[in-house]
Design an enzyme around this catalytic site. Structure first.
Site, mmCIF file in Angstrom:
data_model
loop_
_atom_site.group_PDB
_atom_site.id
_atom_site.type_symbol
_atom_site.label_atom_id
_atom_site.label_comp_id
_atom_site.label_asym_id
_atom_site.label_seq_id
_atom_site.Cartn_x
_atom_site.Cartn_y
_atom_site.Cartn_z
ATOM 1 C CG LEU A 1 13.968 11.849 40.375
ATOM 2 C CD1 LEU A 1 13.499 10.896 39.284
ATOM 3 C CD2 LEU A 1 15.454 11.650 40.631
ATOM 4 N NE ARG B 1 2.115 3.544 33.662
ATOM 5 C CZ ARG B 1 2.968 4.225 34.421
ATOM 6 N NH1 ARG B 1 2.637 5.427 34.869
ATOM 7 N NH2 ARG B 1 4.139 3.701 34.739
ATOM 8 N NE ARG C 1 3.604 9.603 34.452
ATOM 9 C CZ ARG C 1 4.182 8.449 34.794
ATOM 10 N NH1 ARG C 1 5.109 7.899 34.025
ATOM 11 N NH2 ARG C 1 3.817 7.834 35.900
#
Length: 638
Positions: free
Chosen positions: A43, A330, A435
């Site tokens: 990306l 997470r 993140r």
């Protein structure tokens, strides 16, 4: 050595807009005279290549795969964040900024994160215009779902294929420029080294993976978008081609490496089945919207999950973190899963798993509704495990997924080597110590579409002029060094495979430099890594020759770089005497096993400079982090 992050002054909300205005511009006619190299076609790389070419620059783009469509960005499943507040649940640019700062445990730059939050809405508009098929509500509005670390729904998605659909959009933009002749695409080429002349990046050396030929390429700027280094752990959710070599070569040419020990551990992965595996499979964090995580209350309970009554189940995330429940960030979800397994409460054949149960969601929403949202994820799980998740709970366990550490960059995304820009997961800049889910796609596209097309102009206009003869000489010397390195690893002539050393290193890193760390373990790990590296250079066996197709040679070169990076990761982890994000030092924890951060001594980016070309010695610099908009506080999701 002095270095500056180059963060603009003024109010946070105005920094990026004013900075863009103050950046120099390149005349449209002059853009055709500048050549830019982009390494990587995920990306970040595909979006940068297409955007720069659209502006008029001549671009050379290098792809390690046979097609940009196979870049690892395709593996992203759950979604991409943006602060559009379509559900009307209180989201805003400032809230996305706040959640990201807090989710990263206050170990990232405020200015970079606010810019990312600002750009997020433009990314969605841009991708919709490209035709990315985001999910929509019945009335036509783009749909959103929740992700860990947020109490609002801001994640845009295309079932469980968001990365694939976004990559196809970027790929179509890239191939349009290839068709127009503004992008020269080099598939099946791996970057082997960075060419530096008079302190500036002036090109790269590549190896054609089909012929083995070493090739040199010059340009006025180099953009690195080669992803992270999670495969250093051997078992990770990364594609097998993902590696650290391009970034590591840049580091040894003068680029700084920041926060190398900051690694994302993803809580929702299919557990390993045995030692024969070479990679793990990710399941989207979006599953935690409707799935409930639990383990049996009694250690050693081996009954089938459907046979364990509700009263004998521990929905531990809901119990420990009642405000966020199963949607904690997470790092917390991963660490708690490991705690449960270490306490003997793990499930499945290996005992290294917890349950993710959709029974209640099926009763509440119906099987059809879940299939619309997660159908391909459920199919993937069943294909790999042979179990139907509509009928039995999924088994999940944490795995290495993403690396927050990477090459240091300033606000312009330029590294310590002038003219070398680093995008996406390859840089360190936006995620701190952890993140948040659905932020990786956001960062990659922000860097490629909306940041580097502006900031690269500053170097192209202001970079020192270097004689072509000097560039050619530097290119020739770097090509010779690459060829010598190829010969060196083949000539070892040992008896052990590359995978033997990789598996040994990966196990050591997971156990000593993974989720749980200690001073004693890290000191021991450094000694062991040095021993593995010495054995590698004495005992590795690489069949074949350098001058033709040779997959084992590729693996050996990457492994040599992993062995150097691994030592730096352990040294960085040892130097950071605190627990933050996914990085839990056992000496720094509360009585109920929560992290203790040390803001007085470690509120900084650890920036490592390589002292020698052998990758064995480093100088630590510290970039202080200031928090003016979000006050430093103990992170709590309870």
């Amino acid at each position: 050595m002095k270095f500056s992050a180059g963060i603009p002054s003024g109010p946070l909300e105005e920094k990026w807009d004013r900075h863009r205005f103050e950046l120099p511009l390149v005349n449209p006619a002059n853009k055709r005279k500048h050549q830019v190299i982009v390494v990587g076609t995920g990306l970040a790389g595909a979006s940068a290549s297409s955007s720069l070419a659209e502006l008029g620059y001549q671009v050379k783009t290098f792809c390690i795969q046979d097609s940009p469509r196979r870049a690892h960005s395709i593996a992203a499943q759950g979604g991409i964040n943006a602060a559009k507040n379509y559900p009307g649940d209180g989201d805003s640019i400032k809230r996305l900024f706040y959640d990201t700062v807090k989710g990263g445990d206050f170990r990232s730059r405020e200015a970079n994160i606010y810019r990312l939050a600002q750009i997020s809405n433009h990314i969605i508009d841009h991708c919709v215009a490209q035709g990315v098929p985001f999910a929509r509500e019945y009335g036509g509005l783009l749909a959103n779902r929740s992700f860990g670390g947020a109490q609002v729904s801001r994640t845009f998605y295309a079932r469980g294929q968001t990365g694939q659909q976004l990559l196809l959009g970027a790929y179509s933009a890239l191939m349009r420029q290839v068709d127009r002749g503004r992008v020269s695409l080099y598939p099946r080429h791996e970057m082997m080294d960075l060419v530096v002349c008079e302190g500036q990046a002036v090109g790269i050396v590549t190896r054609n993976l089909l012929t083995g030929e070493v090739e040199g390429h010059l340009a006025q700027a180099v953009i690195l978008a080669t992803g992270g280094y999670g495969n250093i752990f051997y078992l990770s959710t990364n594609a097998m081609h993902s590696n650290a070599s391009a970034a590591w070569r840049c580091h040894k040419r003068g680029a700084f490496f920041a926060n190398p020990c900051f690694t994302q551990i993803h809580p929702t992965c299919i557990p390993r089945s045995g030692n024969y595996q070479s990679k793990l499979t990710l399941l989207s964090e979006s599953l935690r919207n409707d799935g409930r995580v639990w383990v049996p209350k009694n250690a050693g309970d081996k009954r089938a999950p459907e046979s364990i009554p509700e009263g004998e189940r521990d929905y531990y995330l809901e119990r420990i973190y009642p405000s966020f429940g199963n949607l904690v960030p997470r790092d917390l979800a991963s660490r708690q899963a490991k705690f449960q397994v270490d306490a003997g409460l793990g499930v499945g054949p290996t005992g290294e798993a917890v349950y993710l149960d959709f029974k209640d969601a099926i009763k509440r929403l119906g099987k059809g509704s879940l299939s619309e949202k997660y159908g391909n994820l459920f199919q993937m799980y069943e294909k790999i495990t042979g179990e139907n998740p509509y009928e039995k709970p999924m088994r999940i366990y944490p795995a290495v997924h993403y690396t927050m550490g990477g090459l240091w960059v300033d606000y312009n995304l330029e590294s310590a080597v002038k003219g070398l820009f680093v995008l996406g997961e390859a840089n360190f800049s936006d995620h701190g110590a952890n993140r948040l889910g659905a932020s990786a796609l956001m960062q990659g596209l922000a860097d490629g579409y909306f940041i580097v097309p502006y900031t690269v102009a500053k170097h192209l206009v202001g970079g020192a002029a270097i004689a072509e003869s000097k560039k050619e000489r530097a290119l020739k010397e770097t090509c010779k060094e690459v060829e010598d390195r190829l010969k060196k690893v083949i000539q070892v002539g040992g008896s052990k495979t590359v995978d033997f050393f990789h598996r040994e290193l990966g196990g050591l890193l997971w156990n000593q430099v993974g989720m749980l760390r200690s001073e004693k373990g890290l000191i021991g790990a450094i000694d062991q890594i040095q021993g593995i590296r010495e054995n590698f250079w004495n005992e590795v066996y690489v069949p074949g020759e350098a001058g033709n197709k040779n997959a084992e040679l590729e693996k050996a070169l990457r492994m040599a770089d992993f062995l150097e990076l691994a030592e730096l990761m352990a040294k960085d982890a040892l130097a950071r005497k605190e627990s933050c994000g996914s990085h839990f030092r056992e000496e720094y924890q509360t009585p109920d096993q929560e992290a203790i951060r040390d803001d007085e001594n470690f509120c900084h980016v650890s920036v490592w400079e390589s002292k020698d070309s052998q990758g064995k010695d480093w100088i630590l610099h510290k970039e202080p982090l200031e928090f003016k908009e979000v006050s430093l506080s103990v992170r709590s999701y309870k």
